[in-house]
Write an enzyme that holds these catalytic residues in place. Structure first.
Site, mmCIF file in Angstrom:
data_model
loop_
_atom_site.group_PDB
_atom_site.id
_atom_site.type_symbol
_atom_site.label_atom_id
_atom_site.label_comp_id
_atom_site.label_asym_id
_atom_site.label_seq_id
_atom_site.Cartn_x
_atom_site.Cartn_y
_atom_site.Cartn_z
ATOM 1 N N GLN A 252 -23.855 64.628 56.768
ATOM 2 C CA GLN A 252 -24.100 63.008 56.780
ATOM 3 C C GLN A 252 -23.585 62.510 55.486
ATOM 4 O O GLN A 252 -24.195 62.584 54.478
ATOM 5 C CB GLN A 252 -25.451 62.791 57.051
ATOM 6 N N ASP A 284 -31.545 52.233 60.024
ATOM 7 C CA ASP A 284 -31.980 53.612 59.742
ATOM 8 C C ASP A 284 -31.733 53.519 58.111
ATOM 9 O O ASP A 284 -30.656 53.133 57.592
ATOM 10 C CB ASP A 284 -31.080 54.401 60.395
ATOM 11 N N GLU A 326 -36.040 50.423 58.429
ATOM 12 C CA GLU A 326 -36.719 51.529 58.366
ATOM 13 C C GLU A 326 -36.384 52.022 56.820
ATOM 14 O O GLU A 326 -35.429 52.461 56.402
ATOM 15 C CB GLU A 326 -36.003 52.639 59.155
HETATM 16 C C1 OTU Z 1 -34.218 58.511 58.562
HETATM 17 O O1 OTU Z 1 -35.344 58.921 57.825
HETATM 18 C C2 OTU Z 1 -34.618 58.855 60.168
HETATM 19 O O2 OTU Z 1 -35.721 58.405 60.608
HETATM 20 C C3 OTU Z 1 -34.520 60.413 60.034
HETATM 21 O O3 OTU Z 1 -34.931 60.876 61.260
HETATM 22 C C4 OTU Z 1 -33.211 60.914 59.420
HETATM 23 O O4 OTU Z 1 -33.244 62.318 59.362
HETATM 24 C C5 OTU Z 1 -32.887 60.258 58.178
HETATM 25 O O5 OTU Z 1 -33.124 58.712 58.321
HETATM 26 C C6 OTU Z 1 -31.616 60.374 57.951
HETATM 27 O O6 OTU Z 1 -30.732 59.569 59.112
HETATM 28 O O7 OTU Z 1 -34.100 57.514 55.423
HETATM 29 O O8 OTU Z 1 -35.608 55.642 54.647
HETATM 30 O O9 OTU Z 1 -38.553 62.072 55.150
HETATM 31 O O10 OTU Z 1 -38.463 59.676 56.318
HETATM 32 O O11 OTU Z 1 -35.082 60.283 55.711
HETATM 33 C C7 OTU Z 1 -36.290 56.691 54.947
HETATM 34 C C8 OTU Z 1 -37.513 61.828 55.807
HETATM 35 C C9 OTU Z 1 -35.386 57.434 55.701
HETATM 36 C C10 OTU Z 1 -37.451 60.442 56.451
HETATM 37 C C11 OTU Z 1 -36.298 59.690 55.825
HETATM 38 C C12 OTU Z 1 -35.972 58.623 56.743
#
Ligand code: OTU
Length: 651
Positions: A252, A284, A326
């Site tokens: 990534q 995200d 998020e």
């Molecule tokens: C998010 O996660 C997604 O919900 C995850 O499923 C992905 O793996 C990640 O991004 C990468 O795309 O970025 O701001 O502890 O809580 O990585 C928080 C892991 C994130 C997740 C965190 C989260």
């Protein structure tokens, strides 16, 4: 706001727009652009003003907006106008959400469309379909490593299938929520491939370095997100012979937002999916959008400016669409994603309430609400036109991200307390029936997070194995208790698919090469629809949980005090097993609801007199909205069974 410098630039840009754009009916576009241009110009200048090609980039940005406005289907433009007229529409208690993988829930997107009646049966009208865009087989992080931002992945369907879902949802009044993974791309994305082939333009889309000098400087202050499987924040690419910044997995690649082309491309992607019918876009990992040496590279001021700019731009093309932030970060940081220096949300209208989620799990393990109370009390009020997504479980792990000061204030030591919680939920604590597993233990810091399905974390899986009816009942009560809170707290409740029928852990990930080392797969189930049928069969756990949630949802929708207008008053109760608050309706003062929960495995009582100081007079006849009955009292004490809750109204 009118300001001459930005206005004269706007005039210049409008003169330079291509004739095919100018020919269109852009009435609403122009009024909105006029209203937001000062802010857009300012933010864009703040981020990219030092560049020689600033004006060109600004023109490109406006052109991108105009094109997406022109592409927006008429029906969606009408929806924008309706939502502008009813601008608090998403703060209503009527919204109830569910997050799901289309594959695990119903096979694919068509399957989701076919299951639309199931959402209605339960009362769900806000559905987050987890990432559906093209990503490599294997190295996909559950869809969060995207190789093509404009195409639906074959495994879930086609763009036509998505339209089918959008149409089906629109007919039934269900909002469609889609992801745009703004922070990174897959290493198989076209931009990454171009970069690997040596194309300088695309190398500038990422953070790419010839040697370790700068990466080493970054590493000194950057934490590791996936320390077990992807230690460090940079990955060596042998083809390029360069280091690439990869904060999450090594496949990534982090996007470089100091390049305006990246910003414009990603904004275009967001607007594209909004025009395909998404009502809400989940952005995200927004905390990570800006990287600065010497910092954790999270929550930087520029990350906020980028989001503000995205919002200001989308308001011009599609003001009816909402953003979800998020940002699973410290409590005081999360709230900033509604917009810093603003009164009305000017970044994301919705944010994950990760604080409440983590605190709820603390309360279940400790049977004590003092940290929950303290943690929530420390949270500032959110902005107007902003709302929380309240959830108990989601597709990710449970991070124990409480504020250490709060932890100390209530008398725990942060590190041992967190260790206790991990032990408790992984079943390594005397008396715990939880069957969670650790996620990403970090040997250097001692940190760990927790994975596991809701039902398994509250001990239902083990209680069923043992055939221990008493423990089964307690676990079911905990499931209902947690939901009673997310439904009444204020904000949009977000159920996680499968929890409505108490789905256990799914251990099949352990046999799959691309999944076994990511324990979050334990709680990403494939729904067994035969089991789901048991929701109609009295006496089953599926029946009890499904119907209780259904009932709570329908009562929530009828209770105006449960809408989200900063209309909550936390109660300071002198019994640490209890947690409660009062919800009220500003426009109808008599509409008040006292929410009260017992987190202990023993009955608890509360002296009603003590509540009168909170303005909740106890003179009226109390009715529990949930059961429709008067609450149980002994003398003047309200009594609650273990893990029970009341939604008390005074009529
Ligand atoms: C998010 O996660 C997604 O919900 C995850 O499923 C992905 O793996 C990640 O991004 C990468 O795309 O970025 O701001 O502890 O809580 O990585 C928080 C892991 C994130 C997740 C965190 C989260």
């Amino acid at each position: 706001m009118y300001e001459q410098i930005s206005h004269s630039l706007l005039n210049e840009i409008l003169d330079d727009l291509k004739p095919e754009i100018r020919r269109q009916d852009l009435r609403h576009f122009y009024t909105r652009l006029g209203a937001n241009f000062y802010a857009i110009h300012n933010l864009f200048h703040h981020l990219y003003g030092q560049r020689d090609d600033f004006k060109e980039q600004m023109l490109r940005l406006v052109e991108t907006l105009a094109r997406q406005y022109i592409n927006r289907p008429r029906a969606l433009k009408n929806l924008d106008i309706a939502r502008e007229n009813d601008h608090n529409w998403f703060l209503s208690q009527h919204l109830v959400g569910m997050a799901l993988y289309s594959t695990g829930f119903a096979g694919d997107l068509r399957g989701v469309a076919e299951k639309a009646a199931y959402f209605q049966e339960l009362g769900i009208n806000f559905v987050h379909i987890m990432p559906i865009l093209q990503c490599p087989i294997g190295k996909s992080d559950g869809g969060y490593a995207i190789s093509n931002f404009r195409e639906v992945d074959d495994r879930v369907g086609t763009r036509e299938d998505l339209h089918l879902v959008a149409e089906e949802f629109r007919k039934r009044g269900i909002l469609l929520v889609l992801d745009v993974v703004v922070n990174h791309t897959s290493n198989e994305h076209e931009w990454a491939k171009q970069a690997i082939a040596g194309n300088k333009k695309y190398q500038d889309y990422y953070y790419i370095f010839d040697n370790r000098e700068i990466p080493d400087m970054f590493e000194q202050s950057m934490p590791e997100i996936f320390p077990e499987t992807a230690p460090g924040n940079f990955t060596w690419n042998a083809d390029m012979e360069k280091w690439v910044m990869t904060v999450f997995n090594d496949f990534q690649w982090d996007l470089n937002y100091s390049n305006p082309s990246v910003f414009i491309e990603m904004l275009d992607v967001i607007m594209f999916w909004i025009n395909q019918g998404a009502d809400v876009i989940r952005l995200d990992a927004v905390a990570f959008l800006w990287k600065k040496i010497g910092t954790t590279c999270q929550n930087e001021r520029e990350a906020h400016l980028i989001l503000q700019l995205m919002k200001d731009c989308c308001q011009v093309t599609a003001p009816g669409a909402l953003f979800i932030a998020e940002a699973i970060v410290a409590p005081v940081e999360i709230i900033k994603y509604f917009g810093e220096d603003a009164i009305i949300a000017k970044e994301c209208e919705i944010a994950y309430n990760a604080t409440l989620m983590a605190l709820l799990w603390d309360t279940i393990a400790t049977r004590n609400s003092k940290l929950l109370y303290q943690g929530l009390k420390s949270l500032p009020d959110k902005l107007e036109r902003a709302t929380w997504l309240n959830y108990a479980r989601c597709h990710d792990d449970i991070g124990l991200g409480f504020d250490d000061n709060d932890v100390r204030k209530v008398g725990y030591e942060p590190a041992p307390h967190r260790k206790f919680l991990v032990d408790y939920y992984t079943g390594n604590f005397e008396g715990s029936l939880a069957t969670g597993v650790p996620f990403m233990r970090n040997e250097k810091t001692g940190d760990a997070r927790i994975a596991g399905s809701l039902a398994s974390l509250v001990g239902l899986e083990k209680a069923c194995q043992w055939g221990d009816q008493e423990q089964i009942d307690l676990a079911v009560d905990k499931i209902l208790l947690l939901h009673s809170l997310i439904f009444s707290f204020g904000g949009i409740p977000l159920l996680y698919y499968g929890d409505e029928i108490a789905t256990y852990n799914d251990y099949s990930y352990l046999d799959q090469v691309d999944k076994f080392n990511d324990s979050r797969w334990i709680h990403r189930p494939t729904i067994n629809w035969e089991r789901a049928e048991l929701r109609h069969k009295q006496g089953t756990i599926e029946y009890t949980v499904f119907n209780a949630l259904k009932k709570m949802i329908s009562i929530r929708k009828e209770t105006s005090a449960f809408a989200d207008f900063n209309n909550r008053y936390l109660l300071d109760i002198d019994n640490e097993h209890l947690f409660g608050f009062i919800r009220f309706d500003h426009s109808r003062p008599s509409e008040r609801v006292l929410v009260i929960c017992n987190f202990s495995d023993h009955p608890q009582h509360i002296d009603l007199q003590t509540l009168s100081t909170s303005g909740f007079s106890m003179y009226g006849q109390l009715t529990d909205l949930y059961s429709g009955k008067s609450p149980t009292k002994f003398k003047n004490q309200l009594v609650l069974q273990p893990y029970h809750f009341y939604w008390l109204s005074e009529h």
